[in-house]
Scaffold this motif. Structure first.
Motif, short mmCIF file in Angstrom:
data_model
loop_
_atom_site.label_atom_id
_atom_site.label_comp_id
_atom_site.label_asym_id
_atom_site.label_seq_id
_atom_site.Cartn_x
_atom_site.Cartn_y
_atom_site.Cartn_z
N GLY A 166 0.81 -1.22 0.00
CA GLY A 166 0.00 0.00 0.00
C GLY A 166 0.84 1.26 0.00
N PHE A 167 1.84 1.32 0.87
CA PHE A 167 2.72 2.49 0.90
C PHE A 167 3.60 2.54 -0.34
CE2 PHE A 167 1.72 3.38 5.31
CZ PHE A 167 1.94 4.75 5.40
N GLY A 168 3.97 1.36 -0.85
CA GLY A 168 4.76 1.34 -2.08
C GLY A 168 3.99 1.95 -3.24
N VAL A 169 2.73 1.54 -3.39
CA VAL A 169 1.87 2.09 -4.44
C VAL A 169 1.64 3.57 -4.22
CG1 VAL A 169 -0.47 2.06 -5.41
CG2 VAL A 169 0.73 -0.09 -4.97
N TYR A 170 1.49 3.96 -2.96
CA TYR A 170 1.24 5.36 -2.66
C TYR A 170 2.40 6.25 -3.11
CZ TYR A 170 0.31 9.69 -0.38
OH TYR A 170 0.09 11.01 -0.18
N PHE A 171 3.61 5.90 -2.68
CA PHE A 171 4.78 6.71 -3.04
C PHE A 171 5.02 6.69 -4.54
CE2 PHE A 171 5.41 6.72 1.41
CZ PHE A 171 6.31 7.71 1.72
N LEU A 172 4.79 5.52 -5.15
CA LEU A 172 4.97 5.41 -6.60
C LEU A 172 3.97 6.29 -7.33
CD1 LEU A 172 6.06 4.05 -9.18
CD2 LEU A 172 4.40 2.21 -8.79
N ALA A 173 2.69 6.20 -6.95
CA ALA A 173 1.64 6.98 -7.62
C ALA A 173 1.88 8.48 -7.44
CB ALA A 173 0.27 6.60 -7.07
N TYR A 174 2.26 8.89 -6.23
CA TYR A 174 2.52 10.30 -5.98
C TYR A 174 3.69 10.80 -6.83
CZ TYR A 174 3.67 14.62 -3.59
OH TYR A 174 3.96 15.93 -3.30
N ASP A 175 4.74 9.98 -6.91
CA ASP A 175 5.91 10.35 -7.70
C ASP A 175 5.54 10.50 -9.18
OD1 ASP A 175 8.88 10.57 -8.12
OD2 ASP A 175 8.51 8.75 -9.28
N VAL A 176 4.81 9.53 -9.72
CA VAL A 176 4.42 9.57 -11.13
C VAL A 176 3.52 10.77 -11.42
CG1 VAL A 176 3.10 8.38 -12.92
CG2 VAL A 176 4.70 7.09 -11.49
N LEU A 177 2.55 11.03 -10.53
CA LEU A 177 1.61 12.13 -10.75
C LEU A 177 2.29 13.49 -10.68
CD1 LEU A 177 -1.46 10.81 -8.75
CD2 LEU A 177 -1.42 11.36 -11.19
#
Length: 308
Positions: A166-177
């Protein structure tokens, strides 16, 4: 200052999102044979009508208490992990976020156990005639006295399964966005962009692990009446699917997604504004822009919310 800003930002997120979390837990745990609520909005209405608006804030003391420690763990682990990995890439953002999510479970699991128990306490009663727990600390102490350390960490495995990816997806999504949206130092829409990126990243994170959260809530609420319904994670999954079908894994999803966006948006906005105020208008936007690691890698330790 980063730590203080993160704590205050996280507190703002808790205040905004806790009512939605209460509704989520009630819907996830309610009996399928005798359901109290027909859906998200009916649950909101019922809680306010039967328990007053304060019913929506039951158990808020627990996430507020654990907030400081969770922020310290998340910021510290994520920052150190990124430095160890060396290169600021989306993959490394995921790995660093996953590491942070894993470590913070030590605090997150007991905190959410107390929160869940208090949210379920006195369901449908404006003034509960007999309270099992006085507050979050009393809840954890009573559970420890009755079940020991294992009881306090009830749901730890499911918390790990949820928080790590969950945190991995969160940081990844925030970075990409943030990379896609762009956040230039003089961009007048910088803060709305950060709020949008944070809110959408929170939604993406919840969608990636939500079924696990349903099982975690059921396991942590289990045994409140003195009788345990589930013997293990697998048993909880089997019983839930057998009685309610696979749609059980979407229980409370609407309130969760409604909560995810404003919580993360409020957290990012608060952190950003505090940093801008503390460091001056010129330094502030640069700090915020660091959310685009390719330009300024520092933001990964500054503007990440403490809790999904």
């Amino acid at each position: 200052m980063d730590f203080v800003a993160g704590c205050i930002g996280g507190a703002a997120g808790v205040l905004v999102g806790h009512p939605f979390d209460t509704v989520k837990v009630r819907l996830q745990v309610q009996s399928v044979d005798k359901p109290l609520y027909r859906g998200t909005f009916h649950c909101f209405q019922s809680i306010i009508r039967q328990e007053s608006v304060f019913g929506l804030y039951k158990g808020i003391g627990s996430p507020m208490m654990g907030l400081t420690f969770i922020n310290a763990i998340v910021f510290g682990v994520q920052g150190n992990a990124m430095r160890m990995l060396g290169h600021d890439t989306p993959t490394n953002q995921f790995l660093a976020g996953a590491a942070a999510g894993t470590i913070q479970c030590v605090i997150c699991c007991p905190m959410e156990l107390a929160k869940t128990r208090l949210q379920m306490q006195g369901t449908g009663e404006k003034k509960s005639s007999r309270k099992m727990y006085k507050n979050s600390l009393d809840c954890l102490v009573r559970i420890y006295n009755r079940e020991g350390l294992r009881g306090v960490n009830r749901g730890m495995v499911t918390t790990l399964i949820r928080e790590t990816p969950g945190f991995g997806v969160y940081f990844l999504a925030y970075d990409v966005l943030t990379r896609s949206l762009g956040c230039e130092p003089n961009d007048r829409y910088m803060i709305p962009k950060l709020m949008f990126a944070g809110g959408m990243a929170g939604i993406a994170s919840w969608l990636s692990t939500y079924p696990v959260d349903v099982i975690k809530s059921r396991l942590q609420a289990d045994g409140m009446g003195g009788v345990n319904q589930y013997s293990s994670i697998a048993d909880c999954v089997r019983q839930s699917v057998r009685r309610e079908g696979y749609m059980v894994f979407t229980r409370g999803l609407t309130s969760t997604l409604l909560r995810a966006f404003p919580v993360n948006a409020a957290t990012f906005a608060t952190v950003t504004l505090i940093l801008m105020y503390a460091r001056g208008t010129e330094a502030g936007p640069q700090d915020c822009e660091v959310a685009q690691p390719s330009h300024h890698a520092q933001i990964q330790q500054q503007a990440q919310p403490s809790s999904l």
